[in-house]
Write a protein that holds these residues in place. Structure first.
Motif, mmCIF file in Angstrom:
data_model
loop_
_atom_site.group_PDB
_atom_site.id
_atom_site.type_symbol
_atom_site.label_atom_id
_atom_site.label_comp_id
_atom_site.label_asym_id
_atom_site.label_seq_id
_atom_site.Cartn_x
_atom_site.Cartn_y
_atom_site.Cartn_z
ATOM 1 N N ALA A 88 0.832 -1.202 0.000
ATOM 2 C CA ALA A 88 0.000 0.000 0.000
ATOM 3 C C ALA A 88 0.869 1.256 0.000
ATOM 4 C CB ALA A 88 -0.926 -0.003 1.214
ATOM 5 N N GLU A 89 1.920 1.242 0.803
ATOM 6 C CA GLU A 89 2.810 2.397 0.863
ATOM 7 C C GLU A 89 3.619 2.547 -0.423
ATOM 8 O OE1 GLU A 89 4.921 1.770 4.551
ATOM 9 O OE2 GLU A 89 3.225 2.535 5.738
ATOM 10 N N LYS A 90 4.068 1.441 -0.983
ATOM 11 C CA LYS A 90 4.836 1.473 -2.239
ATOM 12 C C LYS A 90 4.035 2.128 -3.357
ATOM 13 C CE LYS A 90 6.872 -1.484 -5.774
ATOM 14 N NZ LYS A 90 7.352 -2.805 -6.149
ATOM 15 N N TYR A 91 2.746 1.797 -3.443
ATOM 16 C CA TYR A 91 1.900 2.319 -4.514
ATOM 17 C C TYR A 91 1.139 3.585 -4.131
ATOM 18 C CZ TYR A 91 3.005 -1.673 -7.407
ATOM 19 O OH TYR A 91 3.673 -2.591 -8.176
ATOM 20 N N GLY A 92 1.323 4.061 -2.902
ATOM 21 C CA GLY A 92 0.703 5.314 -2.483
ATOM 22 C C GLY A 92 -0.787 5.234 -2.235
ATOM 23 N N VAL A 122 -7.389 -0.937 1.955
ATOM 24 C CA VAL A 122 -7.445 0.261 1.115
ATOM 25 C C VAL A 122 -8.740 0.178 0.306
ATOM 26 C CG1 VAL A 122 -4.926 0.460 1.017
ATOM 27 C CG2 VAL A 122 -6.139 -0.700 -0.839
ATOM 28 N N GLU A 123 -9.217 1.336 -0.165
ATOM 29 C CA GLU A 123 -10.493 1.329 -0.886
ATOM 30 C C GLU A 123 -10.381 0.867 -2.328
ATOM 31 O OE1 GLU A 123 -13.719 4.238 0.527
ATOM 32 O OE2 GLU A 123 -11.847 5.400 0.469
ATOM 33 N N GLU A 124 -9.265 1.166 -2.972
ATOM 34 C CA GLU A 124 -9.137 0.777 -4.372
ATOM 35 C C GLU A 124 -7.675 0.673 -4.776
ATOM 36 O OE1 GLU A 124 -10.868 3.712 -6.955
ATOM 37 O OE2 GLU A 124 -10.113 5.341 -5.730
#
Length: 190
Positions: A88-92, A122-124
């Protein structure tokens, strides 16, 4: 029955990985109706055992390939995604606050959460490929352009499966080229 589900899930994910040619660090979304695997109706007959069996066939293969598993939740959590915090952090992606349960998120998302190192919701997302087990409608989480992938099997348990890989959009019209012509490389070098 559960061993068969694990074997089928393993075969499906291996074939999808081969067809999609994913690189380490890619995202692969899995939508999984454990109800459909068990022969029930999506959203009504959740089976943690079927979810565990599918997860056991999928997760180790993705981990070995270095591909992030992204588990789509059910409609009660607006099809949110469970994934590793690192991804999630890698892809922002913006992290939201929810923890899936079998009747609110789905059994597969719940099993995924329980087995991840540092799970978040995450939502999407925009995944590079996807596996839809039982008609969970993963398309909203795939990158453009989705390309269907046919496998040697069409079911996991009693659930129909659909797979997709993605490719970059082709843009530019009739003058555009989509593959570099190596024979012309020298024409452009300084």
């Amino acid at each position: 029955m559960y061993n068969t589900i694990t074997e089928q899930a393993n075969t499906a994910i291996r074939e999808l990985l081969a067809a999609a040619d994913l690189k380490p660090g890619s995202l692969l979304v899995v939508g999984c109706s454990s109800s459909e695997i068990a022969g029930g109706t999506i959203g009504h007959d959740s089976s943690v055992q079927c979810a565990k069996a599918a997860y056991a066939g999928i997760a180790p293969v993705l981990a070995e390939a270095g591909v992030y598993l992204c588990a789509q939740c059910c409609e009660h959590l607006n099809r949110a995604i469970i994934m590793e915090r690192e991804a999630a952090e890698k892809y922002g992606y913006e992290i939201v606050s929810v923890v899936p349960q079998p009747k609110a998120g789905g059994s597969f998302a719940t099993v995924t959460w329980a087995n991840m190192k540092d799970p978040v919701a995450v939502e999407e997302i925009r995944a590079h490929a996807g596996l839809d087990i039982g008609g969970t409608l993963i398309g909203m989480h795939l990158r453009r352009v989705a390309v269907p992938v046919r496998l040697s099997l069409d079911k996991i348990g009693n659930a129909n499966i659909l797979c997709a890989r993605t490719r970059p959009k082709s843009i530019g019209g009739e003058r555009a080229h989509y593959v570099w012509d190596d024979s012309k490389t020298e024409d452009y070098k300084i």
